[in-house]
Design a protein around this motif. Structure first.
Motif, PDB file in Angstrom:
ATOM      1  N   SER A   6       7.813  25.484   1.176  1.00 41.24           N
ATOM      2  CA  SER A   6       7.626  26.427   2.400  1.00 41.24           C
ATOM      3  C   SER A   6       9.322  26.882   2.220  1.00 41.24           C
ATOM      4  O   SER A   6       9.884  26.472   2.171  1.00 41.24           O
ATOM      5  CB  SER A   6       7.690  25.933   4.052  1.00 41.24           C
ATOM      6  OG  SER A   6       7.775  26.567   5.371  1.00 41.24           O
ATOM      7  N   ASP A   7       9.145  27.923   2.603  1.00 39.66           N
ATOM      8  CA  ASP A   7      10.313  29.087   2.719  1.00 39.66           C
ATOM      9  C   ASP A   7      11.038  30.185   3.768  1.00 39.66           C
ATOM     10  O   ASP A   7       9.958  30.626   4.010  1.00 39.66           O
ATOM     11  CB  ASP A   7      10.638  29.742   1.343  1.00 39.66           C
ATOM     12  CG  ASP A   7      11.646  30.280   0.871  1.00 39.66           C
ATOM     13  OD1 ASP A   7      12.978  29.596   1.656  1.00 39.66           O
ATOM     14  OD2 ASP A   7      12.420  30.725   0.235  1.00 39.66           O
ATOM     15  N   VAL A  33      11.145  36.748  -2.041  1.00 38.69           N
ATOM     16  CA  VAL A  33      10.533  35.444  -2.160  1.00 38.69           C
ATOM     17  C   VAL A  33      10.684  35.538  -3.907  1.00 38.69           C
ATOM     18  O   VAL A  33      11.216  34.463  -4.275  1.00 38.69           O
ATOM     19  CB  VAL A  33       9.476  35.629  -1.674  1.00 38.69           C
ATOM     20  CG1 VAL A  33       8.718  34.255  -2.765  1.00 38.69           C
ATOM     21  CG2 VAL A  33       8.825  34.907  -0.212  1.00 38.69           C
ATOM     22  N   SER A  36      14.019  34.596  -5.084  1.00 38.86           N
ATOM     23  CA  SER A  36      14.864  33.257  -4.633  1.00 38.86           C
ATOM     24  C   SER A  36      13.944  32.594  -5.184  1.00 38.86           C
ATOM     25  O   SER A  36      15.166  31.391  -5.869  1.00 38.86           O
ATOM     26  CB  SER A  36      14.327  33.655  -3.707  1.00 38.86           C
ATOM     27  OG  SER A  36      13.237  33.584  -2.631  1.00 38.86           O
ATOM     28  N   SER A  37      12.620  32.847  -6.751  1.00 39.44           N
ATOM     29  CA  SER A  37      12.351  31.343  -6.475  1.00 39.44           C
ATOM     30  C   SER A  37      11.876  31.757  -8.351  1.00 39.44           C
ATOM     31  O   SER A  37      11.119  32.891  -8.789  1.00 39.44           O
ATOM     32  CB  SER A  37      10.752  31.872  -6.232  1.00 39.44           C
ATOM     33  OG  SER A  37       9.790  30.957  -6.610  1.00 39.44           O
ATOM     34  N   THR A  82       8.636  32.996   7.939  1.00 40.07           N
ATOM     35  CA  THR A  82       8.624  31.845   7.354  1.00 40.07           C
ATOM     36  C   THR A  82       7.637  32.360   6.666  1.00 40.07           C
ATOM     37  O   THR A  82       6.157  32.453   7.351  1.00 40.07           O
ATOM     38  CB  THR A  82       8.484  30.590   8.168  1.00 40.07           C
ATOM     39  OG1 THR A  82       9.766  30.358   9.133  1.00 40.07           O
ATOM     40  CG2 THR A  82       8.298  28.955   7.849  1.00 40.07           C
TER      41      THR A  82
END
Length: 98
Positions: A6-7, A33, A36-37, A82
């Protein structure tokens, strides 16, 4: 190999209507997302949306200063979204040389 995590990401958007501002902000979730991943993403599911900031900017316009007066509105929002992410962790994949 397959992981779920979860982010929370912060995105912002603008538009001439409230709906367009929200849609613009939500369109930026995937790109944020991805940045950042380091994993290969399979699925991004939004779970919760919180409004951090919502603004409206009003401009008054007129043709030749007197004719056809109107107000133009520009909406902007900043959201905390989220998300649940399903990804493939490449560090856990064993590659075999031939």
């Amino acid at each position: 190999m397959k992981e779920n995590f979860s982010d929370t990401v912060r995105v912002s958007g603008r538009g001439d209507t409230k709906a367009k501002a929200f849609a613009d902000a939500l369109n930026h979730v995937q790109g944020t997302v991805l940045k950042s991943s380091p994993h290969i993403l399979l699925r991004i599911e939004p779970q919760d949306v919180q409004v951090v900031q919502a603004r409206v900017q009003v401009k008054k316009e007129a043709f030749l200063f007197f004719f056809l007066r109107r107000e133009r509105r520009m909406f902007s929002v900043e959201l905390d979204v989220t998300v649940n992410v399903t990804a493939i962790n490449l560090d856990k994949v064993d590659f075999v040389a031939h």
